[in-house]
Design an enzyme around this catalytic site. Structure first.
Site, PDB file in Angstrom:
ATOM      1  N   SER A   1      -5.113  -6.512  16.242  1.00 50.29           N
ATOM      2  CA  SER A   1      -5.601  -5.503  17.404  1.00 50.29           C
ATOM      3  C   SER A   1      -5.765  -4.023  16.794  1.00 50.29           C
ATOM      4  O   SER A   1      -6.752  -3.192  17.270  1.00 50.29           O
ATOM      5  CB  SER A   1      -4.893  -6.018  18.925  1.00 50.29           C
TER       6      SER A   1
ATOM      7  N   LEU B   1      -1.635 -30.357   8.541  1.00 54.60           N
ATOM      8  CA  LEU B   1      -1.311 -28.909   8.796  1.00 54.60           C
ATOM      9  C   LEU B   1      -1.988 -28.445   9.923  1.00 54.60           C
ATOM     10  O   LEU B   1      -3.018 -28.574  10.504  1.00 54.60           O
ATOM     11  CB  LEU B   1      -1.654 -28.088   7.527  1.00 54.60           C
TER      12      LEU B   1
ATOM     13  N   ASP C   1      -1.379  -8.843   3.092  1.00 53.67           N
ATOM     14  CA  ASP C   1      -1.415  -7.404   2.830  1.00 53.67           C
ATOM     15  C   ASP C   1      -1.620  -6.832   1.480  1.00 53.67           C
ATOM     16  O   ASP C   1      -1.256  -7.838   0.726  1.00 53.67           O
ATOM     17  CB  ASP C   1      -0.301  -6.741   3.422  1.00 53.67           C
TER      18      ASP C   1
ATOM     19  N   ARG D   1     -13.107  -1.907  -1.487  1.00 54.59           N
ATOM     20  CA  ARG D   1     -12.177  -2.788  -0.686  1.00 54.59           C
ATOM     21  C   ARG D   1     -12.504  -4.080  -0.215  1.00 54.59           C
ATOM     22  O   ARG D   1     -11.830  -5.247  -0.204  1.00 54.59           O
ATOM     23  CB  ARG D   1     -11.857  -1.839   0.485  1.00 54.59           C
TER      24      ARG D   1
ATOM     25  N   ARG E   1       5.746 -11.523   4.010  1.00 51.92           N
ATOM     26  CA  ARG E   1       4.691 -10.307   3.955  1.00 51.92           C
ATOM     27  C   ARG E   1       4.459  -9.982   2.539  1.00 51.92           C
ATOM     28  O   ARG E   1       5.288  -9.575   1.711  1.00 51.92           O
ATOM     29  CB  ARG E   1       5.038  -8.975   4.657  1.00 51.92           C
TER      30      ARG E   1
ATOM     31  N   SER F   1       4.845  -4.941  11.615  1.00 57.68           N
ATOM     32  CA  SER F   1       3.434  -4.555  12.364  1.00 57.68           C
ATOM     33  C   SER F   1       2.966  -5.490  13.338  1.00 57.68           C
ATOM     34  O   SER F   1       1.650  -5.699  13.424  1.00 57.68           O
ATOM     35  CB  SER F   1       2.501  -4.503  11.082  1.00 57.68           C
TER      36      SER F   1
ATOM     37  N   HIS G   1     -11.101  -8.040  -0.012  1.00 56.61           N
ATOM     38  CA  HIS G   1     -11.069  -8.959   1.005  1.00 56.61           C
ATOM     39  C   HIS G   1     -11.925 -10.285   0.591  1.00 56.61           C
ATOM     40  O   HIS G   1     -11.231 -11.261   0.956  1.00 56.61           O
ATOM     41  CB  HIS G   1     -11.870  -8.260   2.278  1.00 56.61           C
TER      42      HIS G   1
HETATM   43  C1  FPP Z   1      -4.919  -6.481   4.513  1.00 59.23           C
HETATM   44  O1  FPP Z   1      -5.191  -5.767   3.355  1.00 59.23           O
HETATM   45  C2  FPP Z   1      -5.561  -7.641   4.793  1.00 59.23           C
HETATM   46  C3  FPP Z   1      -6.340  -7.757   6.139  1.00 59.23           C
HETATM   47  C4  FPP Z   1      -6.313  -6.729   6.844  1.00 59.23           C
HETATM   48  C5  FPP Z   1      -7.282  -8.785   6.322  1.00 59.23           C
HETATM   49  C6  FPP Z   1      -7.002 -10.212   5.808  1.00 59.23           C
HETATM   50  C7  FPP Z   1      -8.054 -10.869   5.972  1.00 59.23           C
HETATM   51  C8  FPP Z   1      -8.468 -11.725   4.754  1.00 59.23           C
HETATM   52  C9  FPP Z   1      -7.972 -12.124   3.872  1.00 59.23           C
HETATM   53  C10 FPP Z   1     -10.019 -12.401   4.991  1.00 59.23           C
HETATM   54  C11 FPP Z   1     -10.357 -13.214   6.406  1.00 59.23           C
HETATM   55  C12 FPP Z   1      -9.204 -14.234   6.844  1.00 59.23           C
HETATM   56  C13 FPP Z   1      -9.261 -15.616   6.798  1.00 59.23           C
HETATM   57  C14 FPP Z   1      -8.584 -16.381   7.614  1.00 59.23           C
HETATM   58  C15 FPP Z   1     -10.471 -16.321   6.110  1.00 59.23           C
HETATM   59  P1  FPP Z   1      -5.584  -4.482   3.434  1.00 59.23           P
HETATM   60  O2  FPP Z   1      -6.940  -3.844   3.708  1.00 59.23           O
HETATM   61  O3  FPP Z   1      -4.477  -4.044   4.598  1.00 59.23           O
HETATM   62  O4  FPP Z   1      -4.882  -3.900   2.127  1.00 59.23           O
HETATM   63  P2  FPP Z   1      -4.202  -2.560   1.901  1.00 59.23           P
HETATM   64  O5  FPP Z   1      -3.174  -2.349   2.821  1.00 59.23           O
HETATM   65  O6  FPP Z   1      -4.013  -2.555   0.419  1.00 59.23           O
HETATM   66  O7  FPP Z   1      -5.476  -1.391   2.164  1.00 59.23           O
END
Ligand code: FPP
Length: 247
Positions: free
Chosen positions: A64, A129, A18, A31, A186, A194, A35
């Site tokens: 989901s 792993l 997160d 954003r 987390r 969540s 990512h």
């Molecule tokens: C939470 O940050 C993160 C996600 C919803 C997605 C996690 C995905 C990746 C790291 C990339 C793809 C995954 C792999 C396994 C290659 P957020 O956007 O909810 O952050 P915020 O709460 O600060 O808005």
């Protein structure tokens, strides 16, 4: 070698990644950049987990409920996962990493579904792993799908109601064959599950760390494993120390 590599590692670590968005916001960046940095952290933590002797690492990549995000961000997250598999699959396979996907596969676009299936198939017999990617995953959805399959079996006489035990349910979940997580981490300071692995988390140790996911480094991960090692897990019983003292 760090202390984390010396101490007994948890068999299964699951992570709610997160804070990508807030990491980017704090730097005045879109954003999507958060990512992208998040994928770099994924690469680092997969290696760190293998080095620490963790047998299963589950990463919550797309829930989901994440469909509620703007379409552009959903497409971005799908694109990043596809890119990760296209770019990293061969190397993960060389490193003997086995990939498992959990989550609902229905309604996934054909290209992402075939990539996920290819990743599972290619790495099926690997023995280092196991990297479990939770994609289009929600625990309540997982449980509802399992219950519905069990109900269909009862309806058609393949199972009796009295056959439905906790072990039978375990075997019907997406995580069948994967041990329950010992530790759920987390990032980003939020303190909730969540809809992540709700059935499997019954006895998991929970750890909430302040770092945003892109800042979750090997060092921070090893520090979390050290904190885990000092916890006393009792699974509803009493501690070994209390048994030894007869108290
Ligand atoms: C939470 O940050 C993160 C996600 C919803 C997605 C996690 C995905 C990746 C790291 C990339 C793809 C995954 C792999 C396994 C290659 P957020 O956007 O909810 O952050 P915020 O709460 O600060 O808005």
């Amino acid at each position: 070698m760090s202390k984390a590599e010396n101490c007994r590692a948890p068999e299964h670590v699951a992570i709610i990644m997160d804070g990508n968005g807030r990491w980017a916001n704090a730097r005045g960046l879109p954003r999507a950049v958060g990512h992208r940095k998040g994928v770099e952290a994924v690469r680092e933590i997969v290696r760190a987990a293998a080095d620490a002797g963790v047998a299963y690492l589950t990463l919550f990549a797309f829930s989901s409920e994440n469909w509620r995000r703007p379409e552009a961000e959903v497409n971005d997250l799908f694109g990043l996962l596809k890119m990760f598999i296209r770019r990293d699959l061969a190397e993960l396979h060389r490193e003997n990493v086995r990939i498992r996907i959990i989550g609902d596969r229905v309604n996934l676009q054909g290209d992402i579904l075939s990539l996920l299936l290819e990743a599972e198939e290619t790495t099926r017999n690997n023995t280092a792993l196991t990297l479990v990617i939770a994609f289009n995953y929600g625990a309540r959805d997982e449980m509802a799908r399992a219950m519905s399959a069990i109900a269909a079996d009862v309806e058609q006489g393949r199972l009796k109601a009295s056959d439905v035990t906790s072990a039978l349910i375990d075997g019907r979940l997406d995580t069948a064959g994967i041990p329950d997580p010992d530790l759920i981490i987390r990032t980003s300071g939020e303190e909730r599950l969540s809809n992540f692995l709700l059935w499997q988390a019954a006895y998991s140790e929970l750890m909430f760390v302040p770092e945003y996911w892109p800042d979750f480094s090997r060092e921070v991960f090893f520090a979390a494993l050290e904190r885990y090692a000092s916890r006393d897990r009792r699974f509803g019983g009493i501690s070994d120390k209390a048994v030894a003292l007869g108290s």
